[in-house]
Design a protein around this motif. Structure first.
Motif: not given
Length: 759
Positions: A522-527
């Protein structure tokens, strides 16, 4: 049959009768709220609450794993006369790393002298970055970063030939909050004397001018204590606290103005102090309650935004509006009753006409003046006035259709206003994207196995071969090996179009081909960039729901308050015009940059993502202050038997002075906050000031009377299937000296097609 007192009238009557008790109870409430609020600290939103979409999902994965996204920091070291290979440069880097590690506040330090940090050396080899994360809680990192800033400053003093500067999420937030706290405090301190000066002109007496300011001040103080307590249920950020002060000052003064002016008007007619206070409670007090309910309902629409920033703003302002309404209908009547004739103490010699104004408004329905001449012209030619004024407002609305949002990021403050922003600009020139990296969060059964290691290698390779991405890559795994966080730099400022394109590449190409291939991942990009993009998109999707909620409930409040289907619909049209005009001016001034010189900012080509929704909800609610007050006076005259034209003329004339004063206060307070260096606050301040100015002039003095004159008895139309509606808040003041009977032979205003309620 004995008439039952309404809520405002009953509260005002009790307050005027038990003056000492009412004042003591209010003071006890203010002190208790302040003291109780002082026992706890204000709870701020978590990173997940401040964003939406995939960026929020990334934060939630980390929260569930107990592995928060760390606050990323960099130290920029540069020397034009030395290269990184020189002994002096290496000694400076080594000493800087040693100093920051000695604080015990950092972790995962990557030195440019190590193989893992080789990418953090500039092309000319005269600048490097020392990268690290703050230890501990990411939300609290800004409170823990000062020792690290001190260590970096110490290293800079020890190596005078080198530039050694720090920038990052925690250090920027630390300095940013300090700056905003100072700026907002100064704005609040300035707004009170400015407001007092305006009220001195409005009332011509020191005591009468001080009363609204004191009530507003105590309301803001009490609301501040309650806000701290409520923040443990709904978290509040700096924006919420600042907006609370702005709205609290404005509505607190406005509500007091309406009440105080009605008391002076009744006394000028010859009423006793007690009778004047009772009349004000039954009329202006009811208007205050209706206005407050409408504002609160509008603000509640922000809870549909799904964003923690708006949750905090809504909670903060609902509290301060509720407290201001409470004070206006409870302690204010007691104070007015106690003061009596002394409310006119401290007369200003150069302003002797104010008392005459009260008497004129009380007894002469055709008094002339600037507003009187304009109103007379409008009522003589209502159709022409309506077309011309509506056309002008529509012209202002047109630019609003090109409005688009863009998160200003660190550009929300001009670089010259904060040294840390100047450091950021220097870093960006040499290492684009390194100070605001994207953060890739991965959750899988095991990241320590061959699949996880292969994905990380592929990700590191992509960081050097994919345009828009920049290294070095850091990677940290939770203790159970099931959640990892990789950081990678994006080109651009973090919120500009280059950064957005780089984020899209990362999400759509790099992540699926690397971490996306880990089984069950389960991959999610934040920042920063991801939060900006995702929040903007979410707010765009939720805006129609928020707007629909505000429109629907404003319509219902007006329908129940004035028992008129037409008036409820007219309210929506007029408010939409004033809000749309404010949008158009904000677009011209900020998005197109017409106000860059006078207001001292650099346009980002868009409006801060939270401002349009904020303006819509707040302006729609606040414009009801004047609308409810004016329409109540018109309805009051109509219900006493005046013809439609007479009721409109008398209602507008009798409220023109107080509406003008209230609007000037609101414009001045919003203008003070609009002068802050923060770009988003400039946008909101200018938008609020513009909308209030348009609303109190063009809308209330031209559009409203012209429309109501043309509509005639249809103003109060309610279909028979709604005849069950209660009389609402429109009854006349009992025993008011203003109760005028219709002239002989004058129509009584009834019509078989219209259902009215008479007092």
């Amino acid at each position: 049959m004995k008439r039952r007192d309404g809520l405002a009238e009953a509260a005002g009557r009790w307050s005027a009768t038990h003056r000492g008790a009412a004042v003591l109870l209010w003071l006890a409430f203010v002190v208790a709220a302040t003291v109780l609020g002082g026992f706890v600290t204000q709870a701020e939103p978590t990173p997940a609450e401040l964003t939406n979409g995939e960026a929020r999902h990334a934060e939630q994965i980390l929260e569930r794993a107990g592995l928060e996204l760390p606050a990323h920091e960099v130290v920029f070291i540069r020397a034009d006369g030395s290269a990184v290979d020189s002994e002096a440069f290496r000694a400076t880097v080594t000493d800087t790393v040693k100093q920051i590690m000695a604080t015990g506040k950092v972790r995962d330090v990557v030195s440019p002298l190590d193989p893992a940090g080789e990418a953090a050396v500039s092309a000319d080899r005269h600048a490097v970055l020392v990268q690290f994360d703050m230890a501990g809680d990411a939300v609290e990192a800004k409170e823990e970063v000062q020792p690290v800033l001190d260590a970096v400053a110490k290293a800079a003093r020890a190596h005078p030939g080198f530039s050694v500067e720090q920038f990052g999420e925690a250090s920027f937030a630390h300095k940013y909050d300090e700056k905003l706290h100072t700026d907002y405090a100064n704005a609040e301190y300035l707004s009170f004397p400015v407001t007092l000066g305006i009220l001195l002109v409005a009332f011509g007496a020191l005591v009468a001018a001080l009363l609204p300011v004191v009530l507003a001040l105590t309301a803001v103080v009490a609301a501040g204590g309650l806000l701290t307590l409520s923040s443990h249920l709904v978290h509040i950020d700096q924006n919420g606290s600042s907006v609370m002060s702005l709205i609290g000052i404005a509505v607190g003064v406005d509500y007091s103005l309406f009440y105080l002016r009605r008391v002076r008007e009744e006394r000028a007619r010859g009423a006793t102090t007690r009778a004047a206070v009772n009349a004000a409670a039954a009329t202006s007090g009811r208007s205050v309650i209706v206005s407050g309910i409408t504002v609160i309902v509008s603000l509640a629409g922000l809870y549909l935004s799904g964003n923690g920033i708006f949750f905090g703003m809504a909670t903060a302002t609902i509290i301060v509006v509720a407290v201001a309404v409470l004070g206006s209908v409870t302690v204010l009547p007691a104070l007015l009753s106690l003061l009596g004739d002394r409310m006119d103490k401290g007369r200003i010699p150069l302003l002797p006409r104010l008392r005459a104004d009260d008497a004129d408004e009380a007894g002469d329905p055709v008094r002339r003046g600037a507003w009187g001449a304009l109103l007379a012209a409008v009522l003589r030619r209502p159709a022409i006035s309506l077309v011309v004024c509506a056309g002008a407002l529509v012209a202002l609305v047109v630019p609003a259709f090109s409005l688009h949002t863009s998160d200003p990021g660190v550009s929300d403050l001009p670089a010259k206003s904060l040294p840390v922003l100047q450091t950021y600009e220097r870093i960006q020139q040499t290492f684009p994207g390194s100070s605001t990296p994207a953060k890739v969060v991965v959750a899988a059964d095991s990241l320590d196995g061959p699949a996880g290691e292969a994905a990380l290698r592929s990700f590191r390779d992509a960081s050097t071969s994919t345009p828009g991405l920049s290294g070095p890559v850091t990677f940290r795994v939770s203790d159970d090996g099931k959640v990892g966080v990789a950081t990678i730099g994006l080109v651009g400022t973090g919120t500009d179009e280059r950064s957005v394109r780089a984020l899209r590449t990362l999400r759509e190409k790099v992540v699926p081909e690397t971490f996306g291939r880990v089984p069950g991942a389960d991959v999610a990009v934040g920042g920063t960039t991801a939060a900006s993009v995702d929040t903007n998109g979410h707010l765009s999707d939720s805006a129609p729901w928020v707007a629909g909620f505000v429109l629907l409930f404003t319509f219902l409040v007006m329908l129940f308050s004035f028992r008129s289907l037409v008036m409820a619909g007219l309210t929506l049209v007029l408010n939409l015009l004033s809000v749309g005009a404010a949008y158009g001016i904000v677009v011209l001034v900020f998005q197109r940059g017409w106000g860059e010189g006078p207001l001292g900012f650099t346009s980002t080509g868009g409006i801060a993502s939270w401002v349009p929704l904020f303006l819509f909800v707040f302006l729609f609610g606040l414009s009801m202050d004047y609308h409810v007050f004016v329409v109540s006076r018109i309805r009051e005259g109509h219900d006493r038997g005046l013809s439609n034209g007479q009721a409109v003329e008398r209602g507008i004339r009798s409220t023109a002075g107080v509406v003008t004063s209230a609007a000037v206060v609101m414009v001045a307070v919003a203008g003070v906050f609009g002068m802050l260096p923060q770009l988003s606050m400039k946008e909101s301040g200018v938008g609020m000031a513009t909308a209030v100015l348009v609303d109190a002039t063009l809308v209330r003095v031209v559009l409203l009377p012209a429309a109501m004159k043309l509509l005639g008895e249809w103003n109060w139309y309610v279909p028979r299937w709604l005849s069950w509606l209660p009389a609402g808040f429109t009854e006349s003041a009992p025993g008011s000296a203003a109760a005028d009977a219709p002239a002989a032979g004058q129509p009584d205003g009834t019509d078989k097609e219209v259902v009215h309620s008479r007092a």
